[in-house]
Write an enzyme that holds these catalytic residues in place. Structure first.
Site, PDB file in Angstrom:
ATOM      1  N   GLU A  99     -20.822 -20.701   5.621  1.00  0.00           N
ATOM      2  CA  GLU A  99     -19.918 -21.152   4.934  1.00  0.00           C
ATOM      3  C   GLU A  99     -19.687 -20.372   3.685  1.00  0.00           C
ATOM      4  O   GLU A  99     -20.737 -20.246   2.887  1.00  0.00           O
ATOM      5  CB  GLU A  99     -19.831 -22.621   4.746  1.00  0.00           C
ATOM      6  CG  GLU A  99     -18.134 -22.947   4.148  1.00  0.00           C
ATOM      7  CD  GLU A  99     -18.091 -24.245   4.198  1.00  0.00           C
ATOM      8  OE1 GLU A  99     -18.673 -25.172   5.193  1.00  0.00           O
ATOM      9  OE2 GLU A  99     -17.532 -25.032   3.132  1.00  0.00           O
ATOM     10  N   ASP A 101     -17.256 -20.285   0.231  1.00  0.00           N
ATOM     11  CA  ASP A 101     -16.263 -21.032  -0.118  1.00  0.00           C
ATOM     12  C   ASP A 101     -15.550 -20.575  -1.444  1.00  0.00           C
ATOM     13  O   ASP A 101     -16.426 -20.239  -2.598  1.00  0.00           O
ATOM     14  CB  ASP A 101     -16.881 -22.481  -0.912  1.00  0.00           C
ATOM     15  CG  ASP A 101     -17.088 -23.218   0.534  1.00  0.00           C
ATOM     16  OD1 ASP A 101     -16.350 -23.345   1.469  1.00  0.00           O
ATOM     17  OD2 ASP A 101     -18.087 -24.308   0.454  1.00  0.00           O
ATOM     18  N   GLU A 103     -13.072 -22.852  -3.849  1.00  0.00           N
ATOM     19  CA  GLU A 103     -12.139 -24.147  -3.926  1.00  0.00           C
ATOM     20  C   GLU A 103     -11.641 -24.055  -5.391  1.00  0.00           C
ATOM     21  O   GLU A 103     -12.024 -23.784  -6.308  1.00  0.00           O
ATOM     22  CB  GLU A 103     -13.261 -25.447  -3.855  1.00  0.00           C
ATOM     23  CG  GLU A 103     -13.303 -25.681  -2.368  1.00  0.00           C
ATOM     24  CD  GLU A 103     -14.572 -26.760  -2.560  1.00  0.00           C
ATOM     25  OE1 GLU A 103     -14.302 -28.016  -3.184  1.00  0.00           O
ATOM     26  OE2 GLU A 103     -14.853 -27.280  -1.393  1.00  0.00           O
TER      27      GLU A 103
END
Ligand SMILES: *[C@@H]1O[C@H](CO)[C@@H](O)[C@H](O)[C@H]1NC(C)=O
Length: 283
Positions: A99, A101, A103
């Protein structure tokens, strides 16, 4: 054929190529949850996610990719966005997933967003770096990019690199390189932790909260039935395949890290009393 009609023909051909190339959410993206709170508008040119008291919403790319350069223009939730989280990430399937990411943790009006980044390999993350931005991300669209090739992962904002995660398998650091990933995004409520560690709650009188997206561009190797095919039709390698940070980009990366980085797992010695992760010990 007269000169003017042939130049008209060329013009029409070029327009076709541009239209075919322009991002279209209807073609590339599926809204996967939120019961109507995620919407594709303007003939596929605009996508909005909303969050209210009852639910958030989210979408994913129709394709899976194994390496690529993925760009998205995002305009984050304006005003009082405390307690909301907008995620934008690449992720593979299964329990040993990879993953990459981004955010975006909302905040009270006038207080800055936190941009949180992480890299997971084989289901293990713990590689957080957090940043402030050098602009208000709720006023306009800005480009958030992930470049992922076999040698490195580069997170960029408006073309300025904010983080580089190098392939250091040679010293035993895992690197995502064999599991295809999809692009995901969601807007949801996380007021139990997001804003000042959960101190500030979502103000539902301001709902619905909306994040907007434009110009999705996946210059990437599409994974399908166990094979990867890359978007460059010329047969030559895509420029991102071997892209690295040139001197100017390295300088900008250092500028961001010096002035806008607010958390770095690589300097968190309290968290790693046994010693910092290996990738933190090489330059
Ligand atoms: C919100 O703003 C406050 C005050 O500037 C700051 O301490 C905090 O880190 C910001 N971000 C989040 C996600 O809480």
């Amino acid at each position: 054929m007269t000169t003017s009609s042939s130049s008209l023909l060329i013009f029409v051909l070029i327009s076709f190529v541009l239209v075919a190339y322009a991002a279209n959410f209807n073609q590339d993206i599926a809204v996967t949850w939120g019961d109507g709170r995620g919407k594709i508008l303007e003939n596929g040119q605009l996508l909005t996610l909303t969050l209210d008291k009852f639910s958030g919403s989210g979408f994913q790319s129709k394709n899976e990719y194994l390496f690529g350069k993925i760009d998205m223009n995002i305009k984050l939730v304006p005003g009082n966005s405390a307690g909301t989280v907008t995620t934008y990430y690449l992720r593979s399937q299964g329990t040993a997933w990879d993953e990459i990411d981004f955010e975006f943790l909302g905040n009270l009006s006038g207080d800055p967003y936190t941009v949180h980044t992480n890299v997971y390999c084989g289901g293990k993350g713990d590689r957080e770096q957090q940043f402030r931005l050098w602009f208000d991300p709720t006023k306009d669209f800005h480009t958030y990019s992930v470049l992922w090739n076999p040698r490195r992962i580069i997170f960029s904002v408006d073309g300025t690199p904010i983080r580089e995660f190098k392939n250091l398998e040679s010293i035993g650091v895992p690197f995502p390189k064999s599991q295809p990933m999809r692009v995901y995004s969601s807007l949801w409520n996380a007021d139990d932790w997001a804003t000042r560690g959960g101190l500030i709650k979502t103000d539902w009188s301001k709902a619905p909260f909306t994040a907007s997206y434009r110009n999705y561009k996946a210059d990437a190797c599409v994974w399908s039935s166990g094979k990867s095919s890359c978007s460059s039709s010329s047969g030559s390698r895509n420029p991102w395949w071997s892209q690295e940070l040139d001197v100017g980009s390295q300088q900008r990366l250092r500028w961001v890290q010096k002035n806008y980085m607010i958390y770095n797992y690589c300097t968190d010695t309290k968290r790693f009393p046994q010693g910092l992760p290996k990738e933190c010990t090489v330059r």
